[in-house]
Design a protein around this motif. Structure first.
Motif, PDB file in Angstrom:
ATOM      1  N   VAL A 129       0.921  -1.318  -0.009  1.00  9.07           N
ATOM      2  CA  VAL A 129      -0.012  -0.065   0.019  1.00  9.07           C
ATOM      3  C   VAL A 129       0.912   1.078   0.074  1.00  9.07           C
ATOM      4  N   VAL A 130       0.485   2.253  -0.825  1.00  8.39           N
ATOM      5  CA  VAL A 130       1.351   3.480  -0.675  1.00  8.39           C
ATOM      6  C   VAL A 130       0.140   4.700  -0.528  1.00  8.39           C
ATOM      7  N   ASN A 131       0.369   5.308   0.351  1.00 10.34           N
ATOM      8  CA  ASN A 131      -0.319   6.509   0.778  1.00 10.34           C
ATOM      9  C   ASN A 131       0.225   7.733   0.358  1.00 10.34           C
ATOM     10  N   VAL A 132      -0.588   8.756  -0.154  1.00  7.56           N
ATOM     11  CA  VAL A 132       0.048   9.941  -0.645  1.00  7.56           C
ATOM     12  C   VAL A 132      -0.463  11.259   0.326  1.00  7.56           C
ATOM     13  N   SER A 133       0.725  11.283   0.999  1.00  8.30           N
ATOM     14  CA  SER A 133       0.874  12.692   2.226  1.00  8.30           C
ATOM     15  C   SER A 133       1.237  13.852   1.564  1.00  8.30           C
ATOM     16  N   SER A 134       1.661  14.834   2.455  1.00  7.75           N
ATOM     17  CA  SER A 134       1.995  15.815   2.156  1.00  7.75           C
ATOM     18  C   SER A 134       3.193  16.461   2.906  1.00  7.75           C
TER      19      SER A 134
END
Length: 253
Positions: A129-134
């Motif tokens: 799983v890859v989550n897109v954060s900031s």
């Protein structure tokens, strides 16, 4: 191996989809806006693409995406990219309103990750799983409290999933993005007066040590790496041109 990318119809999400297609994998694209999926039927790899119209925070939508992906090939990766850019100030909005805005960016990641984990466990194959954060998860900018709070929670979710499911062959990582040039960014600039648009460009160059904002393909490269890097787990990788480590000189004028 198949993949699911939420918010995959435009901008960063589409760049991730294109990168995964180039690597040979079939991809299911989840989008709320049907217009964002209009390009799929004419794509050269349309036979390896499947659209799902709906909210990535809806477990039924996520389940449909997982079913379609597994119809292509074993599910190997899930990218939680869907995001909503709406914010509020706690001085003027109710706590309920603020919480709802936090949820708009946190729920899709929780639902997507939970769906992926369950499918990986059921198949016994493991996955990523890859989550897109900031960058705002650690260094918020004024006026973005719900968004920054949600992204900080996404990074906490990333670490918790990595610890919980790493022993079972499931990795979870995140990318923390700086400013990226997308259609939304270009539309924002187009609405500004020329002098203001120029000033914004200058400021973005100043805030990123590489001297410019990022490109969507650069984000896609990082996401593809984390999907395939089998000994990388629980990491939040800054993809921000050095923005997160920049300490601006307080004496600079």
């Amino acid at each position: 191996m198949s993949y699911v990318v939420t918010g995959g119809g435009r901008g960063i999400g589409r760049a991730v989809v294109e990168r995964l297609l180039a690597d040979g994998g079939p991809v299911v694209v989840v989008e709320r806006d049907p217009d964002a999926l209009a390009w799929l039927p004419a794509h050269p790899a349309a036979d390896r693409l499947a659209p799902v119209v709906g909210d990535a925070a809806d477990e039924r939508v996520a389940g449909r995406a997982a079913d379609l992906a597994e119809g292509f090939a074993p599910l190997a990766g899930w990218v939680n990219n869907a995001a909503v850019f709406r914010d509020a100030l706690v001085e003027s909005a109710t706590a309920v309103e603020v919480w709802e805005l936090i949820g708009l960016n946190l729920r899709p990641a929780v639902v997507g990750a939970a769906t992926a984990v369950r499918r990986f466990l059921a198949a016994g194959t493991g996955g990523a799983v890859v989550n897109v954060s900031s960058h705002q998860a650690r260094r918020p900018v004024p006026g973005c409290l719900p968004y920054a709070t949600a992204k900080a929670a996404v990074e906490g979710l990333t670490r918790a999933l990595a610890v919980e499911y790493g022993p079972r062959g499931i990795r979870c990582n995140a990318v923390a993005l700086g400013s990226i040039v997308t259609e939304r960014h270009l539309a924002f600039l187009a609405e500004r007066e020329p002098a203001e648009a120029t000033w914004i460009g200058t400021e973005l160059a100043r805030l990123h040590p590489v001297g410019r904002p990022g490109r969507v393909d650069e984000v896609a490269d990082a996401v593809a790496y984390l999907l395939s890097a089998t000994f990388v787990n629980g990491v939040t990788l800054p993809v921000d041109g050095g923005r997160a480590v920049l300490g601006l000189d307080p004496e600079a004028r």
